[in-house]
Design a protein around this motif. Structure first.
Motif, PDB file in Angstrom:
ATOM      1  N   ARG A  36      59.682 -52.351  -0.834  1.00 18.60           N
ATOM      2  CA  ARG A  36      60.762 -51.363  -0.770  1.00 18.60           C
ATOM      3  C   ARG A  36      60.518 -50.418   0.391  1.00 18.60           C
ATOM      4  NH1 ARG A  36      62.849 -48.494  -6.008  1.00 18.60           N
ATOM      5  NH2 ARG A  36      61.315 -47.028  -5.290  1.00 18.60           N
ATOM      6  N   SER A  38      62.625 -46.842   2.584  1.00 22.38           N
ATOM      7  CA  SER A  38      63.763 -45.987   2.910  1.00 22.38           C
ATOM      8  C   SER A  38      63.749 -45.636   4.398  1.00 22.38           C
ATOM      9  CB  SER A  38      63.733 -44.710   2.060  1.00 22.38           C
ATOM     10  OG  SER A  38      62.554 -43.967   2.333  1.00 22.38           O
ATOM     11  N   ARG A  41      66.766 -45.054   6.980  1.00 19.67           N
ATOM     12  CA  ARG A  41      67.481 -43.778   7.145  1.00 19.67           C
ATOM     13  C   ARG A  41      66.773 -42.820   8.109  1.00 19.67           C
ATOM     14  NH1 ARG A  41      67.260 -43.375   1.096  1.00 19.67           N
ATOM     15  NH2 ARG A  41      65.793 -41.778   1.700  1.00 19.67           N
ATOM     16  N   ASP A 103      72.460 -45.160   1.551  1.00 16.71           N
ATOM     17  CA  ASP A 103      71.599 -44.253   0.791  1.00 16.71           C
ATOM     18  C   ASP A 103      70.564 -45.054   0.014  1.00 16.71           C
ATOM     19  OD1 ASP A 103      73.030 -42.038   1.631  1.00 16.71           O
ATOM     20  OD2 ASP A 103      74.383 -42.086  -0.089  1.00 16.71           O
ATOM     21  N   GLY A 104      69.512 -44.381  -0.398  1.00 19.78           N
ATOM     22  CA  GLY A 104      68.541 -45.000  -1.295  1.00 19.78           C
ATOM     23  C   GLY A 104      67.616 -45.985  -0.602  1.00 19.78           C
ATOM     24  N   TRP A 105      67.101 -46.897  -1.403  1.00 25.74           N
ATOM     25  CA  TRP A 105      66.065 -47.828  -0.977  1.00 25.74           C
ATOM     26  C   TRP A 105      66.643 -49.179  -0.582  1.00 25.74           C
ATOM     27  CZ3 TRP A 105      60.854 -46.573  -0.913  1.00 25.74           C
ATOM     28  CH2 TRP A 105      60.498 -45.383  -1.530  1.00 25.74           C
ATOM     29  N   HIS A 128      70.282 -53.957  -1.001  1.00 26.56           N
ATOM     30  CA  HIS A 128      70.534 -52.550  -1.278  1.00 26.56           C
ATOM     31  C   HIS A 128      71.122 -52.515  -2.681  1.00 26.56           C
ATOM     32  CE1 HIS A 128      72.965 -48.751  -0.997  1.00 26.56           C
ATOM     33  NE2 HIS A 128      71.774 -48.346  -0.618  1.00 26.56           N
TER      34      HIS A 128
END
Length: 146
Positions: A36, A38, A41, A103-105, A128
């Motif tokens: 995983r 992030s 971003r 957004d998110g992971w 996603h």
């Protein structure tokens, strides 16, 4: 198997922590790995071009997951005396244009399909949530570092 964080993953990759895009290895075994991140971003992501992170950057995320998997299965010797190179990618399907606006992971999964003396073939996905963003196969060739 054990959960790994970015610093531990970076030791398995030839380019080290400065280019390591994966933040967690959530699970792995002899054939599979699930990671995983992030970092898609991150405004300082090294793969950004003109302020954007296009979907093609997801191929590097997948390559890093495969490289980490090879290193884990080989007991961590990957980055020390061998280097893995992506030989080809095949049957790649992109279901998005960008990664940086999500957004998110992201979850990156890879499954080893074939193992040979000088390399491997993997199936990979970049997801996603429940949506598959990128899917394909990659051939990874491994050579000794001289």
């Amino acid at each position: 198997m054990a959960l790994l964080k970015k610093e531990e993953i970076a030791r398995l990759l030839p380019h080290g922590e400065s280019m390591c895009l994966l933040e967690l290895v959530e699970a792995w075994d002899a054939l599979t790995i699930s990671c995983r991140t992030s970092t898609h971003r991150d405004g300082h992501n090294p793969l950004r071009f003109k302020g954007r992170l296009t979907a093609s950057a997801g191929l590097e995320y997948a390559a890093q997951a495969m490289g980490a998997h090879v290193g884990l299965v080989d007991g961590g010797r990957q980055a020390e005396d061998r280097i893995g190179l992506v030989g080809s990618v095949r049957e790649v399907v992109f279901a998005t244009e960008r990664l940086d606006d999500l957004d998110g992971w992201l979850t990156i999964n890879a499954t080893r399909l074939v193992e040979g003396e000088q390399g491997y073939m993997y199936h990979f996905t970049v997801m996603h949530g429940m949506k598959t963003l990128i899917e394909g196969r990659a051939s990874i060739f491994v050579k000794a570092v001289v």
